[in-house]
Design a protein around this motif. Structure first.
Motif, PDB file in Angstrom:
ATOM      1  N   PHE A 357       0.822  -1.208   0.000  1.00  0.00           N
ATOM      2  CA  PHE A 357       0.000   0.000   0.000  1.00  0.00           C
ATOM      3  C   PHE A 357       0.860   1.265   0.000  1.00  0.00           C
ATOM      4  N   ASP A 358       2.136   1.127   0.445  1.00  0.00           N
ATOM      5  CA  ASP A 358       3.027   2.279   0.458  1.00  0.00           C
ATOM      6  C   ASP A 358       3.422   2.715  -0.953  1.00  0.00           C
ATOM      7  N   PHE A 359       3.279   1.809  -1.921  1.00  0.00           N
ATOM      8  CA  PHE A 359       3.702   2.098  -3.290  1.00  0.00           C
ATOM      9  C   PHE A 359       2.519   2.258  -4.237  1.00  0.00           C
ATOM     10  N   THR A 360       1.332   2.320  -3.664  1.00  0.00           N
ATOM     11  CA  THR A 360       0.128   2.490  -4.480  1.00  0.00           C
ATOM     12  C   THR A 360      -0.324   3.936  -4.399  1.00  0.00           C
ATOM     13  N   ALA A 361      -0.593   4.543  -5.547  1.00  0.00           N
ATOM     14  CA  ALA A 361      -1.082   5.920  -5.575  1.00  0.00           C
ATOM     15  C   ALA A 361      -2.450   6.009  -4.928  1.00  0.00           C
ATOM     16  N   GLU A 362      -2.775   7.183  -4.405  1.00  0.00           N
ATOM     17  CA  GLU A 362      -4.058   7.375  -3.733  1.00  0.00           C
ATOM     18  C   GLU A 362      -5.231   7.013  -4.634  1.00  0.00           C
ATOM     19  N   GLU A 363      -5.088   7.308  -5.958  1.00  0.00           N
ATOM     20  CA  GLU A 363      -6.179   7.015  -6.888  1.00  0.00           C
ATOM     21  C   GLU A 363      -6.476   5.526  -6.981  1.00  0.00           C
ATOM     22  N   GLY A 384      -6.859  -5.486 -14.408  1.00  0.00           N
ATOM     23  CA  GLY A 384      -7.401  -4.148 -14.619  1.00  0.00           C
ATOM     24  C   GLY A 384      -6.292  -3.111 -14.610  1.00  0.00           C
ATOM     25  N   GLU A 385      -6.685  -1.849 -14.604  1.00  0.00           N
ATOM     26  CA  GLU A 385      -5.721  -0.745 -14.580  1.00  0.00           C
ATOM     27  C   GLU A 385      -5.499  -0.261 -13.156  1.00  0.00           C
ATOM     28  N   MET A 386      -4.264   0.183 -12.890  1.00  0.00           N
ATOM     29  CA  MET A 386      -3.906   0.652 -11.553  1.00  0.00           C
ATOM     30  C   MET A 386      -2.912   1.803 -11.715  1.00  0.00           C
ATOM     31  N   ILE A 387      -2.995   2.795 -10.824  1.00  0.00           N
ATOM     32  CA  ILE A 387      -2.036   3.903 -10.819  1.00  0.00           C
ATOM     33  C   ILE A 387      -0.902   3.548  -9.861  1.00  0.00           C
TER      34      ILE A 387
END
Length: 724
Positions: A357-363, A384-387
């Motif tokens: 979760f530390d490397f996942t963008a807020e979006e 799917g798509e992920m930021i």
């Protein structure tokens, strides 16, 4: 009595000046390594152009100076913290004006030059897309107006900018091929480019005015600015001053995108996912084997073979360009491949053990928690798509394929995720959408008839102008035969034959005139262009018709033809090459410029305009650009083939897309120069004849006629009245 008072005043003034002369002002001045402008020489002395000027001013003002050495960024910080009084070689920007005070007089003009690895062929600024570029940390070259960051944003270039402590490290990184490109100021580059394996490119940008900078709120600053400005003015006026001597001493002289079908990407991703799953499974087996070595000694040969296979699979995962991450069920990262480390900028110790979760963008956080993980736990797969966010805070869209790995008890144990950067794909899709919308708007609002019909002649589409022109609604026209609007049977038969030949491939030219009538009964003449609409199997499925009403044009065709000829002759005689540029970067140009220079229009757009100017004329051209000069002047141009030619330039400042740019007319005056020389020669001959032989009037008249004719060719007035 008066004499005594005057004498007393004189003594007081003399004492004041004596005290002033004895008290030297001690100043701390920042310095950094930027040879040849300022640097530490082999004897440990501060040298270079800026050092010479600063020492000379201090000597004239009776100042005592102390050089404080540091990196560029350290020097600016010290100036802001009032640890030093003056900083040399500072480019003026709006952001820096808020931090520092600046001298009013400009000491030096400079600009930024781009270098690449030796042997690299860089055609334009757009070739920097996806590359690593280095520059001086906190410098004007990177942060200033029209600097590197400004340019890559303006041209939507996706590159990584690396900031280094000095320019030497930039050239060392280029020499070792750690980076693709680097930027320095022109003076440093001229001095040191021969010492490293670097390639000078034709790209220069960001002309800059270099000045002294001072502590902003110091009481001493106004006094220092006033004194330094006065001394700079004096130095510039004296052509034998150290200003000119020191300047002479130190300062003389698109990657092609391959778009794979979605099913191939999915297939490759699934295969790699299963390979990764298999590899992880093998790792699990390997750990078990360590505890049961004695029991499986008879299978050592098989174990070695299995280990070799594991190594192969490990290399596949490590060398793939896709980003691979393995986490526990609670999100703790246990493995990332090399591609992930290269792109994210993290080192392995910073990632392993951290939460995904530390490397996942807020979006993407909401999708990850509410959709991805629940679906993985229920079905074992998610796509799917992920930021994704990387170390420097940059975000990019990724195509993500996730799978759940269970242990031998069929309990969820790991998540494996495979990322593909889809920034380019998203950009292409957005460009396609923008293009489709643009052409839809253009078609609907076009001021000419646009119609499509099927192979049976039934109308399938008509734009707004066509509906207005025919005085009919869209519901009334769709499905009607195009024959309903043809004037005569003869025109009908001719049109059908043309379309038949066109569709069957007998005639690729589908351009003709047609007599039609609208619902008001009015007869009009149309100029018709036809193009086939082809499906994915290369079959013609329909015909696109674009028609223009040329009724009025036909009525006045002869007059227009004559007018057009006059206009064309005037245009060819009056205009040369025209270009619009922003600080030298060509934004647009006409065909005339292409004909003069030998480049194509596509080659010229995005090119540095100074490359069209010969080396000996570039300095005056750059000065005129910076000064906003708008009078005609001459320079030496250079064509694509290297040929030099005389050139007359005239420029104007104009508004263009929300900002001020310059429009410039290029005029090749080669012929004018030749004619001018011939005129001078003829005039010399005329003067000789005139002085030597008054009785040879007929010869003189002939020469005068030749001079007058040549002047008329140049568009100038006659010089002589001819007596017959």
């Amino acid at each position: 009595m008066k004499t005594r008072i005057v004498f007393t005043v004189f003594l007081i003034v003399l004492c004041v000046f004596s005290l002033s002369a004895k008290e030297k002002l001690h100043l701390k001045i920042g310095t950094y390594e930027n040879s040849p402008k300022i640097f530490t020489d082999d004897n440990g002395e501060i040298s270079g152009f800026w050092a010479d000027i600063t020492k000379e001013i201090a000597k004239r003002e009776n100042w005592e100076i102390e050089w404080v050495h540091g990196t560029w960024d350290q020097c600016l910080q010290r100036l802001e913290n009032k640890e030093i009084d003056i900083m040399v070689d500072v480019g003026l920007t709006p952001a820096r004006q808020k931090r520092f005070a600046f001298s009013n007089e400009i000491l030096l003009l400079s600009w930024t030059r781009l270098y690449t690895q030796e042997g690299t062929e860089l055609q334009s600024i757009l070739d920097l897309n996806g590359k690593k570029i280095a520059g001086l940390k906190g410098s004007f070259n990177i942060e200033g107006p029209e600097g590197l960051k400004d340019i890559v944003d303006k041209f939507n270039i996706n590159c990584k900018i690396i900031e280094m402590d000095d320019y030497i490290k930039v050239f060392e990184a280029l020499d070792k091929k750690i980076i693709y490109a680097g930027i320095t100021n022109k003076d440093f580059g001229d001095k040191h480019e021969q010492d490293y394996r670097v390639e000078r490119t034709s790209i220069i940008f960001q002309p800059a005015r270099m000045q002294f900078a001072f502590t902003r709120d110091s009481e001493l600053t106004p006094h220092l600015i006033d004194k330094i400005d006065q001394q700079i003015i004096k130095l510039k006026k004296d052509t034998n001053s150290i200003y000119y001597n020191s300047m002479e001493k130190y300062l003389g002289e698109q990657e092609k995108i391959t778009v794979f079908p979605l099913w191939i990407k999915i297939t490759i991703a699934i295969i790699l996912t299963f390979v990764i799953i298999f590899w992880i499974f093998i790792i699990f087996l390997k750990n078990q084997v360590k505890h049961r070595t004695q029991e499986l000694e008879q299978d050592i040969t098989k174990l070695k073979q299995a280990e070799e296979e594991i190594t192969k699979l490990s290399k596949i995962v490590e060398t793939t360009c896709q980003l691979v991450v393995l986490t526990t069920i609670d999100g703790s990262v246990v493995y990332v491949n090399q591609a992930y480390l290269d792109i994210s900028g993290f080192i392995e110790s910073e990632v392993i053990g951290s939460s995904m979760f530390d490397f996942t963008a807020e979006e993407g956080m909401k999708i990850l928690k509410e959709e991805t993980i629940p679906q993985l736990l229920s079905s074992g797969h998610w796509q799917g798509e992920m930021i994704v966010r990387i170390k420097d805070g940059t975000k990019f869209p990724a195509d993500l394929i996730c799978s759940l790995i269970k242990n031998k008890n069929d309990e969820p144990e790991y998540f494996v995720a495979v990322f593909n950067d889809i920034t380019e794909r998203k950009l292409v899709v957005e460009q396609i959408k923008t293009s489709e919308e643009k052409y839809r708007v253009i078609t609907e609002n076009a001021k000419h008839i646009i119609i499509t019909h099927d192979l049976d002649g039934k109308i399938t589409y008509a734009n707004n102008f066509a509906l207005e022109y025919m005085n009919i609604t869209k519901e009334e026209v769709i499905g009607q035969s195009i024959a309903e609007f043809i004037h005569s049977r003869e025109d009908m038969d001719a049109m059908k034959q043309r379309q038949h030949d066109f569709i069957t491939g007998k005639n690729n030219v589908h351009h003709y005139e047609l007599n039609v009538k609208n619902l008001s009964g009015e007869y009009r003449i149309l100029e018709v262009y036809g193009n086939p609409i082809i499906d994915s199997n290369n079959n013609i499925t329909a015909v696109l018709i674009i028609a223009y009403d040329i009724t009025e044009r036909k009525k006045t065709e002869n007059a227009l033809r004559e007018s057009e000829a006059r206009f064309k002759a005037l245009h060819n005689a009056s205009f040369g090459g025209i270009t619009i540029h922003d600080k030298g970067l060509i934004l647009d140009c006409n065909k005339g410029l292409a004909e003069i220079t030998g480049y194509t229009v596509d080659e010229l757009v995005g090119m540095d305009g100074l490359l069209l100017i010969a080396e000996e004329s570039r300095e005056i051209v750059m000065e005129n650009i910076l000064a906003g000069y708008e009078e005609p002047y001459e320079a030496i141009g250079i064509r694509k083939n290297g040929e030099k030619y005389p050139l007359r330039l005239e420029a104007r400042q104009i508004p263009y897309k929300g900002k001020e740019v310059r429009v410039v007319e290029f005029r090749d005056i080669t012929e004018s120069k030749k004619i001018e020389e011939e005129i001078k020669q003829r005039m010399r001959e005329l003067e000789i004849f005139n002085d030597a032989a008054v009785d040879r009037e007929l010869v003189i008249n002939d020469l005068r006629k030749e001079v007058n004719e040549m002047l008329e060719k140049m568009g100038k007035k006659k010089k002589y009245d001819i007596v017959t």
